[in-house]
Design a protein around this motif. Structure first.
Motif, PDB file in Angstrom:
ATOM      1  N   GLU A 215      11.132  46.471  35.012  1.00  0.00           N
ATOM      2  CA  GLU A 215       9.923  47.099  34.500  1.00  0.00           C
ATOM      3  C   GLU A 215       9.837  48.530  34.994  1.00  0.00           C
ATOM      4  OE1 GLU A 215       5.063  46.509  34.754  1.00  0.00           O
ATOM      5  OE2 GLU A 215       6.422  44.965  35.513  1.00  0.00           O
ATOM      6  N   THR A 216       9.568  49.452  34.094  1.00  0.00           N
ATOM      7  CA  THR A 216       9.483  50.865  34.487  1.00  0.00           C
ATOM      8  C   THR A 216       8.138  51.176  35.101  1.00  0.00           C
ATOM      9  OG1 THR A 216       8.729  51.480  32.287  1.00  0.00           O
ATOM     10  CG2 THR A 216      11.098  51.589  32.697  1.00  0.00           C
ATOM     11  N   GLY A 217       8.145  52.073  36.074  1.00  0.00           N
ATOM     12  CA  GLY A 217       6.900  52.457  36.738  1.00  0.00           C
ATOM     13  C   GLY A 217       6.234  53.615  36.000  1.00  0.00           C
ATOM     14  N   SER A 218       5.051  53.958  36.436  1.00  0.00           N
ATOM     15  CA  SER A 218       4.315  55.065  35.817  1.00  0.00           C
ATOM     16  C   SER A 218       4.473  56.325  36.661  1.00  0.00           C
ATOM     17  CB  SER A 218       2.830  54.712  35.694  1.00  0.00           C
ATOM     18  OG  SER A 218       2.282  54.455  36.960  1.00  0.00           O
ATOM     19  N   PHE A 219       4.349  57.483  36.005  1.00  0.00           N
ATOM     20  CA  PHE A 219       4.464  58.758  36.700  1.00  0.00           C
ATOM     21  C   PHE A 219       3.274  59.619  36.313  1.00  0.00           C
ATOM     22  CE2 PHE A 219       5.794  63.234  36.461  1.00  0.00           C
ATOM     23  CZ  PHE A 219       6.048  63.452  37.796  1.00  0.00           C
ATOM     24  N   SER A 220       2.621  60.198  37.305  1.00  0.00           N
ATOM     25  CA  SER A 220       1.432  61.008  37.046  1.00  0.00           C
ATOM     26  C   SER A 220       1.701  62.453  37.445  1.00  0.00           C
ATOM     27  CB  SER A 220       0.227  60.471  37.822  1.00  0.00           C
ATOM     28  OG  SER A 220      -0.863  61.350  37.709  1.00  0.00           O
ATOM     29  N   LEU A 221       1.795  63.337  36.444  1.00  0.00           N
ATOM     30  CA  LEU A 221       1.986  64.757  36.730  1.00  0.00           C
ATOM     31  C   LEU A 221       0.787  65.336  37.475  1.00  0.00           C
ATOM     32  CD1 LEU A 221       3.605  67.381  36.339  1.00  0.00           C
ATOM     33  CD2 LEU A 221       2.474  67.657  34.121  1.00  0.00           C
ATOM     34  N   ALA A 222      -0.408  64.864  37.152  1.00  0.00           N
ATOM     35  CA  ALA A 222      -1.625  65.373  37.794  1.00  0.00           C
ATOM     36  C   ALA A 222      -1.605  65.136  39.296  1.00  0.00           C
ATOM     37  CB  ALA A 222      -2.857  64.715  37.173  1.00  0.00           C
ATOM     38  N   LYS A 223      -1.028  64.019  39.730  1.00  0.00           N
ATOM     39  CA  LYS A 223      -0.982  63.716  41.162  1.00  0.00           C
ATOM     40  C   LYS A 223       0.064  64.544  41.885  1.00  0.00           C
ATOM     41  CE  LYS A 223      -2.687  58.948  40.876  1.00  0.00           C
ATOM     42  NZ  LYS A 223      -2.378  57.505  41.133  1.00  0.00           N
ATOM     43  N   VAL A 224       1.104  64.930  41.180  1.00  0.00           N
ATOM     44  CA  VAL A 224       2.207  65.672  41.795  1.00  0.00           C
ATOM     45  C   VAL A 224       1.912  67.170  41.870  1.00  0.00           C
ATOM     46  CG1 VAL A 224       4.613  66.362  41.436  1.00  0.00           C
ATOM     47  CG2 VAL A 224       3.961  63.974  41.160  1.00  0.00           C
TER      48      VAL A 224
ATOM     49  N   ILE B 267      11.346  68.710  39.955  1.00  0.00           N
ATOM     50  CA  ILE B 267      12.150  67.740  40.698  1.00  0.00           C
ATOM     51  C   ILE B 267      11.584  66.327  40.519  1.00  0.00           C
ATOM     52  CG2 ILE B 267      12.795  66.973  43.016  1.00  0.00           C
ATOM     53  CD1 ILE B 267      14.477  69.262  42.023  1.00  0.00           C
ATOM     54  N   ALA B 268      10.261  66.192  40.613  1.00  0.00           N
ATOM     55  CA  ALA B 268       9.635  64.888  40.433  1.00  0.00           C
ATOM     56  C   ALA B 268       9.847  64.373  39.013  1.00  0.00           C
ATOM     57  CB  ALA B 268       8.145  64.963  40.760  1.00  0.00           C
ATOM     58  N   LEU B 269       9.743  65.257  38.012  1.00  0.00           N
ATOM     59  CA  LEU B 269       9.986  64.859  36.627  1.00  0.00           C
ATOM     60  C   LEU B 269      11.428  64.399  36.428  1.00  0.00           C
ATOM     61  CD1 LEU B 269       8.060  67.676  34.718  1.00  0.00           C
ATOM     62  CD2 LEU B 269       7.519  65.233  34.690  1.00  0.00           C
ATOM     63  N   PHE B 270      12.369  65.115  37.022  1.00  0.00           N
ATOM     64  CA  PHE B 270      13.782  64.739  36.923  1.00  0.00           C
ATOM     65  C   PHE B 270      14.027  63.366  37.550  1.00  0.00           C
ATOM     66  CE2 PHE B 270      17.860  64.526  39.197  1.00  0.00           C
ATOM     67  CZ  PHE B 270      18.743  64.566  38.122  1.00  0.00           C
ATOM     68  N   LEU B 271      13.491  63.157  38.746  1.00  0.00           N
ATOM     69  CA  LEU B 271      13.692  61.873  39.431  1.00  0.00           C
ATOM     70  C   LEU B 271      12.989  60.735  38.697  1.00  0.00           C
ATOM     71  CD1 LEU B 271      13.311  63.025  43.152  1.00  0.00           C
ATOM     72  CD2 LEU B 271      15.416  62.295  42.008  1.00  0.00           C
ATOM     73  N   ALA B 272      11.821  61.035  38.104  1.00  0.00           N
ATOM     74  CA  ALA B 272      11.111  60.011  37.339  1.00  0.00           C
ATOM     75  C   ALA B 272      11.921  59.598  36.114  1.00  0.00           C
ATOM     76  CB  ALA B 272       9.739  60.529  36.914  1.00  0.00           C
ATOM     77  N   ALA B 273      12.494  60.585  35.410  1.00  0.00           N
ATOM     78  CA  ALA B 273      13.320  60.272  34.239  1.00  0.00           C
ATOM     79  C   ALA B 273      14.565  59.492  34.637  1.00  0.00           C
ATOM     80  CB  ALA B 273      13.715  61.570  33.530  1.00  0.00           C
ATOM     81  N   ARG B 274      15.155  59.899  35.746  1.00  0.00           N
ATOM     82  CA  ARG B 274      16.351  59.202  36.232  1.00  0.00           C
ATOM     83  C   ARG B 274      16.029  57.768  36.634  1.00  0.00           C
ATOM     84  NH1 ARG B 274      19.273  60.580  41.883  1.00  0.00           N
ATOM     85  NH2 ARG B 274      21.055  59.177  41.714  1.00  0.00           N
ATOM     86  N   MET B 275      14.899  57.585  37.305  1.00  0.00           N
ATOM     87  CA  MET B 275      14.492  56.243  37.733  1.00  0.00           C
ATOM     88  C   MET B 275      14.177  55.359  36.526  1.00  0.00           C
ATOM     89  SD  MET B 275      14.156  54.758  40.666  1.00  0.00           S
ATOM     90  CE  MET B 275      13.490  53.254  41.387  1.00  0.00           C
ATOM     91  N   THR B 276      13.504  55.922  35.533  1.00  0.00           N
ATOM     92  CA  THR B 276      13.165  55.161  34.325  1.00  0.00           C
ATOM     93  C   THR B 276      14.431  54.726  33.589  1.00  0.00           C
ATOM     94  OG1 THR B 276      11.084  56.369  34.076  1.00  0.00           O
ATOM     95  CG2 THR B 276      11.930  55.253  32.127  1.00  0.00           C
ATOM     96  N   ARG B 277      15.399  55.637  33.495  1.00  0.00           N
ATOM     97  CA  ARG B 277      16.656  55.317  32.824  1.00  0.00           C
ATOM     98  C   ARG B 277      17.399  54.196  33.560  1.00  0.00           C
ATOM     99  NH1 ARG B 277      17.958  60.201  32.209  1.00  0.00           N
ATOM    100  NH2 ARG B 277      19.319  60.428  34.020  1.00  0.00           N
ATOM    101  N   LYS B 278      17.386  54.273  34.890  1.00  0.00           N
ATOM    102  CA  LYS B 278      18.062  53.253  35.688  1.00  0.00           C
ATOM    103  C   LYS B 278      17.380  51.892  35.536  1.00  0.00           C
ATOM    104  CE  LYS B 278      19.264  52.117  40.473  1.00  0.00           C
ATOM    105  NZ  LYS B 278      19.146  52.515  41.891  1.00  0.00           N
ATOM    106  N   GLN B 279      16.045  51.892  35.537  1.00  0.00           N
ATOM    107  CA  GLN B 279      15.311  50.639  35.411  1.00  0.00           C
ATOM    108  C   GLN B 279      15.509  50.002  34.042  1.00  0.00           C
ATOM    109  OE1 GLN B 279      11.475  52.212  36.455  1.00  0.00           O
ATOM    110  NE2 GLN B 279      11.573  51.488  38.558  1.00  0.00           N
ATOM    111  N   LYS B 280      15.558  50.836  33.000  1.00  0.00           N
ATOM    112  CA  LYS B 280      15.810  50.303  31.660  1.00  0.00           C
ATOM    113  C   LYS B 280      17.206  49.711  31.563  1.00  0.00           C
ATOM    114  CE  LYS B 280      12.635  53.182  28.962  1.00  0.00           C
ATOM    115  NZ  LYS B 280      12.532  54.274  27.952  1.00  0.00           N
ATOM    116  N   LYS B 281      18.158  50.364  32.201  1.00  0.00           N
ATOM    117  CA  LYS B 281      19.532  49.869  32.202  1.00  0.00           C
ATOM    118  C   LYS B 281      19.631  48.532  32.918  1.00  0.00           C
ATOM    119  CE  LYS B 281      24.228  51.227  33.520  1.00  0.00           C
ATOM    120  NZ  LYS B 281      25.053  52.272  34.184  1.00  0.00           N
TER     121      LYS B 281
END
Length: 340
Positions: free
Chosen positions: A249-258, A231-245
């Motif tokens: 500036e795109t944010g960072s996502f850490s799988l280790a923290k999640v 779910i976090a990966l999906f939302l991160a990809a969605r957020m990155t796509r929206k920010q690029k559009k």
């Protein structure tokens, strides 16, 4: 050392709660502990923030107990299980979980729009209800760049229904004539936070005299918790796509923290019990420590509860949280009946 005062306070609440819970199996130690903690918090609202001397206060130890000691306790419960139990509970609950995930996310989307709540608040309440309560909210909030106000509303709402579920689920399960495994799957699927799931499972198991419901509830809940990652990966990809559009500036996502790393240690405990045949007297001690740790975690949650703050975020988030909670509870029941 900073955690000592809070841990000692939880011990002071947990020991009589444990003894009283043993004498009142229909209630159970976890429920007694959270009620006692809430009463103390209500009677002495400044206790959690109190500082006796420099760098010595209760708050860090309460947080440590409600999070870390709870995780250690769940790991200890793994020493009573074996791999076949783990796989059986996972298989039995997977369809129920997937069905309820879809129901909750659809309900949250449409009801959030109808109530005119922000998309971030709606997302956090939906994720918190469907997956893992406060842990899911904490993991997803930075991914979607939620404001502190959104996080506060979501966590307060989810916590309210966690507390309600701990009190009413065992009684409802008995009234519906559920067996141990069915109640474990229902509690593990429909109750939001890990602490509340194991508290309800413990309350049921103490009364029945076996740990089947607790084991099923724990396994199902930990399986749900793993869904934080996709779910976090999906939302991160969605957020990155929206920010690029939008050209932002795109944010960072850490799988280790999640990722909930303690689940891997829990699985290690299950494997150790399965393949190394740990003596029963040792596993009995570990499981008892795990159950007592759950009582300690519930006392910490009770002590950290601010009843006034639970209702300060307004009626709309609570209405959405209630609708999502009823959706997952009734949806899980319907799925269990269908699959029976």
């Amino acid at each position: 050392m900073k955690n000592i005062l809070g841990i000692l306070l939880c011990l002071a609440v947990s020991i009589p709660a444990w003894l009283l819970g043993a004498a009142l199996p229909l209630v159970g130690g976890p429920i007694v502990a959270i009620l006692a903690g809430m009463f103390i918090s209500l009677a002495a609202p400044g206790l959690v923030k109190m500082r006796l001397v420099k760098h010595w206060e209760f708050s860090p130890g309460l947080k440590f107990t409600s999070k870390k000691i709870l995780q250690y306790s769940i790991i200890f419960l793994g020493f009573e299980m074996n791999l076949s139990n783990l796989l059986a509970a996972g298989r039995a609950s997977l369809l129920v979980m997937c069905a309820t995930f879809a129901l909750v996310f659809v309900a949250a989307f449409f009801l959030g729009r109808a109530l005119r709540l922000s998309s971030n608040t709606t997302t956090l309440i939906g994720v918190g209800t469907a997956i893992c309560g406060g842990s899911a909210i904490a993991a997803v909030a930075p991914v979607i760049r939620a404001e502190d106000e959104d996080v506060t509303k979501a966590i307060s709402t989810i916590f309210l229904f966690n507390i309600i579920a701990v009190f009413i689920f065992p009684g409802l399960g008995r009234a519906m004539g559920m067996d141990d495994s069915a109640f474990g799957i229902w509690a593990g699927t429909a109750i939001n936070d890990t602490s509340s799931v194991v508290a309800a499972g413990t309350a049921w198991s103490v009364e029945t005299g076996n740990n089947i419901a607790l084991n099923y509830a724990t396994i199902v809940k930990l399986t749900r918790t793993l869904f934080i990652v996709p779910i976090a990966l999906f939302l991160a990809a969605r957020m990155t796509r929206k920010q690029k559009k939008d050209g932002a500036e795109t944010g960072s996502f850490s799988l280790a923290k999640v990722f909930p790393w303690f689940i891997l240690i829990f699985v290690g405990a299950v494997l150790a019990q399965t393949f190394f045949n740990i003596p029963a007297n040792i596993t009995a001690i570990l499981v008892t420590l795990g159950k007592f740790g759950i009582v300690m975690a519930m006392s910490a949650i009770g002590l950290n509860t601010n009843l006034k703050a639970l209702f300060s975020s307004g009626i709309k988030p609570i209405a959405l949280g209630c609708a999502c909670w009823l959706t997952i509870s009734l949806g899980a029941l319907a799925a269990l009946r269908f699959l029976a």
